[in-house]
Write a protein that holds these residues in place. Structure first.
Motif, PDB file in Angstrom:
ATOM      1  N   ALA B 377      35.038  22.328  31.456  1.00 62.67           N
ATOM      2  CA  ALA B 377      35.721  22.747  32.683  1.00 62.67           C
ATOM      3  C   ALA B 377      34.757  23.436  33.639  1.00 62.67           C
ATOM      4  O   ALA B 377      34.933  23.386  34.854  1.00 62.67           O
ATOM      5  N   LEU B 378      33.725  24.060  33.079  1.00 64.58           N
ATOM      6  CA  LEU B 378      32.777  24.792  33.920  1.00 64.58           C
ATOM      7  C   LEU B 378      31.749  23.862  34.567  1.00 64.58           C
ATOM      8  O   LEU B 378      31.042  24.269  35.493  1.00 64.58           O
ATOM      9  N   GLY B 379      31.640  22.656  34.065  1.00 62.55           N
ATOM     10  CA  GLY B 379      30.711  21.695  34.647  1.00 62.55           C
ATOM     11  C   GLY B 379      29.274  22.171  34.628  1.00 62.55           C
ATOM     12  O   GLY B 379      28.585  22.134  35.641  1.00 62.55           O
ATOM     13  N   GLY B 380      28.822  22.645  33.492  1.00 65.20           N
ATOM     14  CA  GLY B 380      27.412  23.001  33.386  1.00 65.20           C
ATOM     15  C   GLY B 380      27.131  24.499  33.480  1.00 65.20           C
ATOM     16  O   GLY B 380      26.097  24.964  33.031  1.00 65.20           O
ATOM     17  N   GLU B 381      28.049  25.234  34.067  1.00 67.85           N
ATOM     18  CA  GLU B 381      27.872  26.689  34.153  1.00 67.85           C
ATOM     19  C   GLU B 381      28.037  27.294  32.752  1.00 67.85           C
ATOM     20  O   GLU B 381      28.852  26.814  31.957  1.00 67.85           O
ATOM     21  N   ALA B 382      27.241  28.331  32.436  1.00 69.09           N
ATOM     22  CA  ALA B 382      27.338  28.958  31.114  1.00 69.09           C
ATOM     23  C   ALA B 382      28.643  29.739  30.985  1.00 69.09           C
ATOM     24  O   ALA B 382      29.218  30.180  31.983  1.00 69.09           O
ATOM     25  N   ILE B 383      29.121  29.885  29.730  1.00 67.62           N
ATOM     26  CA  ILE B 383      30.316  30.709  29.524  1.00 67.62           C
ATOM     27  C   ILE B 383      30.026  32.159  29.900  1.00 67.62           C
ATOM     28  O   ILE B 383      30.871  32.847  30.461  1.00 67.62           O
ATOM     29  N   ALA B 384      28.782  32.599  29.608  1.00 71.32           N
ATOM     30  CA  ALA B 384      28.410  33.977  29.943  1.00 71.32           C
ATOM     31  C   ALA B 384      28.077  34.096  31.428  1.00 71.32           C
ATOM     32  O   ALA B 384      26.995  34.536  31.814  1.00 71.32           O
ATOM     33  N   SER B 385      28.993  33.670  32.259  1.00 73.60           N
ATOM     34  CA  SER B 385      28.842  33.776  33.714  1.00 73.60           C
ATOM     35  C   SER B 385      30.177  34.278  34.251  1.00 73.60           C
ATOM     36  O   SER B 385      31.179  34.206  33.537  1.00 73.60           O
ATOM     37  N   PRO B 386      30.217  34.773  35.474  1.00 71.48           N
ATOM     38  CA  PRO B 386      31.500  35.270  35.998  1.00 71.48           C
ATOM     39  C   PRO B 386      32.607  34.211  35.935  1.00 71.48           C
ATOM     40  O   PRO B 386      33.730  34.514  35.543  1.00 71.48           O
ATOM     41  N   GLU B 387      32.248  32.952  36.262  1.00 73.74           N
ATOM     42  CA  GLU B 387      33.255  31.879  36.235  1.00 73.74           C
ATOM     43  C   GLU B 387      33.717  31.642  34.804  1.00 73.74           C
ATOM     44  O   GLU B 387      34.910  31.478  34.543  1.00 73.74           O
ATOM     45  N   GLY B 388      32.750  31.604  33.879  1.00 73.16           N
ATOM     46  CA  GLY B 388      33.071  31.344  32.484  1.00 73.16           C
ATOM     47  C   GLY B 388      33.951  32.442  31.898  1.00 73.16           C
ATOM     48  O   GLY B 388      34.972  32.159  31.253  1.00 73.16           O
ATOM     49  N   ILE B 389      33.575  33.671  32.144  1.00 75.36           N
ATOM     50  CA  ILE B 389      34.342  34.804  31.608  1.00 75.36           C
ATOM     51  C   ILE B 389      35.755  34.786  32.185  1.00 75.36           C
ATOM     52  O   ILE B 389      36.748  34.974  31.472  1.00 75.36           O
ATOM     53  N   ALA B 390      35.848  34.543  33.495  1.00 76.31           N
ATOM     54  CA  ALA B 390      37.174  34.532  34.133  1.00 76.31           C
ATOM     55  C   ALA B 390      38.052  33.441  33.530  1.00 76.31           C
ATOM     56  O   ALA B 390      39.239  33.648  33.270  1.00 76.31           O
ATOM     57  N   LEU B 391      37.448  32.291  33.274  1.00 75.71           N
ATOM     58  CA  LEU B 391      38.201  31.163  32.727  1.00 75.71           C
ATOM     59  C   LEU B 391      38.722  31.468  31.319  1.00 75.71           C
ATOM     60  O   LEU B 391      39.898  31.248  31.004  1.00 75.71           O
TER      61      LEU B 391
END
Lengths: 120, 419
Positions: B377-391
Motif C-alpha cells: 500500500a505504501l508503494g515503496g515507502e518504508a514502514i518506518a516513515s510517517p506514512e507507514g506509521i500512520a497507515l
C-alpha cells in the motif's frame, strides 16, 4: 446569607463581580485546593474557599455554578484571570484571613457544608 | 540512587535512554550522564519542577548547562531549607556514588512560579515541558487544576505505571502526545513503564522532533513490561527478529465463550535445540550477549500461570520457534492486554525485511495487519516513515474498533463478566 454579607464577614475585597452578582444567596461552603476534588464534590451555590489562583479556578467555579470563590491569605490572581471571571459572572472575593479563620466565621453564621444536618 | 547502579539497571532492563529528574534540582544529572556513557545508556538531563499550584512538570533539557541555568533561577524561587531529619539528606554525588556535597534547598517544596511560568522557563532554555503523572490526583496537573489549562504550551503529558496507554488515551484525549514512564523513585522501579520512539539516533534533538511528530520522527507508543501482555508479546516477537526470522505471526485470540485468552508467536527463525528450549523460560538464561537476564519468557509464563494458564514452547533448529501462552480470560489476576497498537507499530517499524502478520480475534470477529500488505500500500515507502506509521496505526485502530461489541449491548465481553 447573600454574597454581599459574606464578603463583609470575611473583610473581603471584591476582585471580580458586579453589585448584581453579589446579591446571590450562599447555599453552603466547600474548602479545597485540589480543583479535581471541587469538580467532584462541591455543590452549586457554594462558597469555595481556596488558595489556588490559577485561571482554572474560574473555569471550575463557572462549571459548578458556585456562588463565589474566596481567595484566602491575601492571594491575588493575575489581571487576565479576573477579567475572565467578570466576563463569566464568576465572583472572586479576596481576604487576608486564613482558610481556617474564614471558614470559622462563616460556619458560626450558619453557612454549612454538604452532609451537615444544618446545611441545605 | 547510586548513579552506576541506576545506569546499570536501566541498561539491563533494555532501555536505550532515560531522563534523570530530581525534584527541583539537576545537580545529580551530570553524574548519571557519565555513568550512563559507560553502560551505553543515553541520559537526558531533566528536572521535575513543582509549580506554585503544586503541579509537577517534568523538564527535559538539551544539555546539562541549560538544566543548571534553569536551576539557578529556580533556587531563587524555592523557599526554605531541607529538614534532614524529616526528609532525609539530599546528597550530591559523582558517578562513583561518592558524596560531593549536601543540597540545602527544600527540594520537596513548591517553587513560587505558577505552572505557566514553569513552562515558559523550561522553553526559554529550549527544553521540553511534560505534565508529570497526570493520572495521579496529588501533584498531577488534572488533580491539582481540575483539567489541563487551555493554551499551556506542553510538549507532552506523562502517565505513570498505574495507567495503561489505552486508558490514558481515553481519559486524556488521543490528541495529546502521551509518554509512559516509570516515575522511578527506587532502582526496582526502573523500566517498569517505557515509551517507544521512532528516531534516527538517540539524542535530545531527536526526542524533541518526535514530540512534535516532525521530520518523520514520532512517539510510537508505550507499555509496562511487568503489567501489559502486549509488552510481553513485543519482547518475544523481537527475539524472533533477532533469530533471523523472515516471517513472524503474532496472534491474540480471545474466546469469551470458553473464557480463554491465547497469545501465540510463531517464527521461522534459527530455532533452538531441545536443551536450549528447555531452559528458555529460566530468567537467568539468555542467549543475549548484551545483558545478563532474559526475562521475556519467564515473565510471560508467570503471567499465564497467575491466570490459570500455561506457557509452552516448541522449537527446532533451522525450522523456527512457537511460543504459546494461555490464560483464563476473566481470571481476576489476568494481566491486561495493554496497548497492542504499540506492539504492532514497534514490531513493523523494526522488522523491515521480515513479513509480520499480526492478528487479533475476539469470538467471531477478527482483524489482521500484514506487513506485506502495508508495504504494498505504501508503494515503496518504508514502514518506518510517517506514512507507514500512520497507515499501521489506522489499521490497528480500525481493527480494534471492529472487535468491540456495538455500544449498549450487554457486557458479555467485559473483563468483569462471570466473576
Amino acid at each position: 446569607m447573600t454574597l454581599d454579607e459574606a464578603a463583609k464577614t470575611l473583610e473581603c475585597s471584591v476582585l471580580a463581580g458586579s453589585a448584581e452578582d453579589l446579591r446571590r444567596e450562599v447555599r453552603g461552603g466547600y474548602v479545597s485546593d485540589l480543583l479535581s476534588d471541587v469538580m467532584g464534590n462541591a455543590d452549586d451555590g457554594c462558597l469555595w474557599v481556596t488558595l489556588q489562583k490559577h485561571d482554572n479556578v474560574v473555569a471550575v467555579a463557572h462549571l459548578k455554578d458556585l456562588a463565589a470563590v474566596v481567595l484566602v491569605g491575601g492571594r491575588r490572581p493575575e489581571p487576565q484571570t479576573l477579567e475572565r471571571a467578570s466576563a463569566e459572572h464568576v465572583v472572586i472575593l479576596g481576604t487576608a484571613l486564613s482558610a481556617w479563620e474564614a471558614v470559622g466565621r462563616l460556619h458560626r453564621l450558619g453557612v454549612c457544608g454538604r452532609g451537615n444536618p444544618r446545611g441545605t | 540512587m547510586h548513579p552506576k547502579a541506576l545506569a546499570h539497571a536501566a541498561a539491563a532492563t533494555g532501555l536505550d535512554a532515560v531522563v534523570v529528574c530530581d525534584h527541583n534540582s539537576a545537580e545529580n544529572a551530570g553524574a548519571l550522564i557519565r555513568a550512563g556513557m559507560r553502560e551505553g545508556l543515553a541520559v537526558v538531563a531533566g528536572m521535575e519542577i513543582t509549580s506554585a499550584e503544586e503541579v509537577h512538570v517534568v523538564a527535559l533539557f538539551p544539555d546539562i548547562d541549560a538544566a543548571l541555568r534553569l536551576q539557578r533561577r529556580l533556587y531563587a524561587v524555592l523557599p526554605g531549607e531541607n529538614d534532614d531529619e524529616a526528609c532525609g539528606m539530599q546528597v550530591v554525588v559523582d558517578e562513583e556514588g561518592e558524596v560531593l556535597a549536601f543540597n540545602r534547598h527544600r527540594l520537596i517544596g513548591a517553587t513560587t512560579w505558577d505552572v505557566d511560568r514553569v513552562v515558559s522557563e523550561i522553553r526559554s532554555e529550549r527544553g521540553l515541558a511534560v505534565a508529570a503523572h497526570v493520572d495521579r490526583e496529588g501533584f498531577g496537573i488534572v488533580g491539582q487544576l481540575g483539567m489541563i489549562p487551555d493554551g499551556l504550551a506542553l510538549d507532552a503529558i506523562e502517565v505513570s505505571v498505574r495507567t495503561d496507554l489505552p486508558s490514558a488515551r481515553m481519559s486524556f484525549g488521543s490528541g495529546r502526545v502521551i509518554l509512559c514512564s516509570s516515575d522511578a523513585h527506587r532502582i526496582d522501579d526502573v523500566g517498569r513503564a517505557r515509551t517507544f520512539f521512532l528516531l534516527r539516533e538517540i539524542s535530545f534533538d531527536e526526542i524533541a522532533l518526535a514530540l512534535s511528530a516532525a521530520q518523520g520522527r514520532c512517539v510510537l507508543g508505550g507499555g509496562r513490561p511487568m503489567e501489559d501482555l502486549s509488552t510481553h508479546l513485543l519482547d518475544i516477537a523481537r527475539n524472533s527478529l533477532e533469530a533471523g526470522a523472515t516471517r513472524i505471526d503474532v496472534e491474540v485470540n480471545e474466546d469469551p465463550t470458553s473464557d480463554r485468552l491465547v497469545l501465540e508467536i510463531r517464527d521461522n527463525g534459527r530455532g533452538m535445540d531441545a536443551a536450549t528450549a528447555a531452559r528458555a523460560s529460566d530468567p537467568f538464561f539468555t542467549t543475549r550477549k548484551t545483558r545478563k537476564v532474559g526475562l521475556g519468557l519467564s515473565l510471560l509464563e508467570a503471567a499465564a500461570k497467575a491466570a490459570d494458564g500455561s506457557l509452552d514452547l516448541e522449537s527446532a533448529p533451522g525450522v523456527g520457534t512457537r511460543v504459546r501462552a494461555t490464560f483464563r480470560r476473566n481470571h481476576v489476576d489476568r494481566a491486561p492486554l495493554g496497548d497492542l497498537e504499540t506492539t504492532v507499530l514497534v514490531l513493523l517499524a523494526d522488522g523491515s525485511d521480515t513479513r509480520i502478520v499480526f492478528g487479533h480475534c475476539v469470538g467471531e470477529r477478527r482483524y489482521e495487519v500484514d506487513s506485506h500488505a502495508v508495504v504494498d500500500a505504501l508503494g515503496g515507502e518504508a514502514i518506518a516513515s510517517p506514512e507507514g506509521i500512520a497507515l499501521v496505526r489506522e489499521a490497528v485502530r480500525a481493527g480494534e474498533a471492529s472487535l468491540r461489541p456495538p455500544s449498549g449491548s450487554p457486557g458479555v465481553d467485559s473483563q468483569t463478566a462471570g466473576r
